[in-house]
Scaffold this motif. Sequence first.
Motif, mmCIF file in Angstrom:
data_model
loop_
_atom_site.group_PDB
_atom_site.id
_atom_site.type_symbol
_atom_site.label_atom_id
_atom_site.label_comp_id
_atom_site.label_asym_id
_atom_site.label_seq_id
_atom_site.Cartn_x
_atom_site.Cartn_y
_atom_site.Cartn_z
ATOM 1 N N THR A 38 0.825 -1.209 0.000
ATOM 2 C CA THR A 38 0.000 0.000 0.000
ATOM 3 C C THR A 38 0.860 1.260 0.000
ATOM 4 N N THR A 183 -7.104 6.777 7.962
ATOM 5 C CA THR A 183 -7.436 6.729 6.542
ATOM 6 C C THR A 183 -6.218 6.261 5.754
ATOM 7 N N SER A 184 -6.473 5.486 4.721
ATOM 8 C CA SER A 184 -5.398 5.025 3.836
ATOM 9 C C SER A 184 -5.449 5.825 2.545
ATOM 10 N N ILE A 195 -9.290 6.531 1.491
ATOM 11 C CA ILE A 195 -10.425 5.755 1.968
ATOM 12 C C ILE A 195 -10.231 5.465 3.448
ATOM 13 N N TYR A 200 -14.759 1.243 2.114
ATOM 14 C CA TYR A 200 -14.531 0.853 0.729
ATOM 15 C C TYR A 200 -14.941 1.963 -0.221
ATOM 16 N N SER A 201 -14.534 1.806 -1.463
ATOM 17 C CA SER A 201 -14.820 2.799 -2.491
ATOM 18 C C SER A 201 -16.311 2.818 -2.828
ATOM 19 N N ARG A 237 -8.345 -1.415 -6.318
ATOM 20 C CA ARG A 237 -8.096 -1.432 -4.877
ATOM 21 C C ARG A 237 -9.161 -0.619 -4.147
ATOM 22 N N ASN A 238 -9.604 -1.170 -3.009
ATOM 23 C CA ASN A 238 -10.632 -0.578 -2.144
ATOM 24 C C ASN A 238 -12.041 -0.722 -2.703
ATOM 25 N N ILE A 280 -13.456 -6.489 0.471
ATOM 26 C CA ILE A 280 -12.798 -5.287 -0.023
ATOM 27 C C ILE A 280 -11.487 -5.719 -0.676
ATOM 28 N N VAL A 282 -7.830 -5.457 -1.566
ATOM 29 C CA VAL A 282 -6.675 -4.725 -1.052
ATOM 30 C C VAL A 282 -5.488 -4.784 -2.009
#
Length: 323
Positions: A38, A183-184, A195, A200-201, A237-238, A280, A282
């Motif tokens: 990530t 948050t990532s 996110i 999730y997105s 991703r997400n 989700i 990743v």
Amino acid sequence: MEQWIRQCRLTVQINKDQPQALDLSEFRIVFHVAQPTTEQPKYAEIYIYNMSHKTMNTLAGENSQNKDTQVILEVGYKSGPLETLFRGTSFQFRKGRDNQTDTWLCILAQCADTVKSAAVVNNSLPAGTSLNDMQQFILQQYSSYGIDIGETPQLAEQRYPRGRVFFGSLDRHANQFYKDNNTSCSVDDDTFNAIPLGKYSVIPMLSLNKENGMIGMPRLTSEGVQVTSLINPKFKRNGRIQIDLSNLQTESYDVQYGQQGVDQPFKNQNLATNAQGTFIIVSVEHYGDMRGDECYSTLICVGVDTVVPKSGLLISGVDDNGT
């Protein structure tokens, strides 16, 4: 979408200071697109076969010295439109051959390479700045480097009692800011997204089963559920995905001394999955040979509202064997 008759389009900029580009779609193209962790940028390794030396030199330079040119790889099927699988900038060209007749040009490219390695910030914000104001400042900095802004969260109305100074790596400051706010953040295909952890997105949820592209059987590992499918650029991703778990394979628990029970929650189907089979994504890894048999996507996913692994692709990379 009917997944037959694969198609792709590879566009490579000739010179970073000029808009002209070459469409290389008619050549044999073999690629590997992945994001190891990530915290590292998404990268692509792309081989274009049997071009003329003149065309190779146009893209790579006489001594393979060119770099920082835009690379866009799009993939799809005859029944639908092409969609972006990778967008980034080149950082190395290599020339070689497989045998006496088949030559290739290899392009190594990364997403947001300049932002990761060279983007700096030198500014200060006054006391009373809110978290959302801070976020807007960070997003403006990314935009100034040509990065598109995707999804970002609405943060709390908390205000800083003192002024904040930003000096140094933009990427480091952004990662620390979002980490402090659970948050990532990441830059995929030159688009910045943030996110909240465990969320999730907003992109629509996809489904995956043997009828729409699943290859083999999903496998539950300590890093999450690993599943392979026919190549699909919609996997992001997400994003959320619903997986058919009727043939889910599980792994043995670690029996080393001192490790018993450590990985059991993450390999326990009742704890690491849910009844709906919703996950989700990743990590997404794509491999394709547009004139060969192999063309697939490999996903690692964690269940929605389930035990979340604290190792593996959430914080560090793993290979196909989960090590």
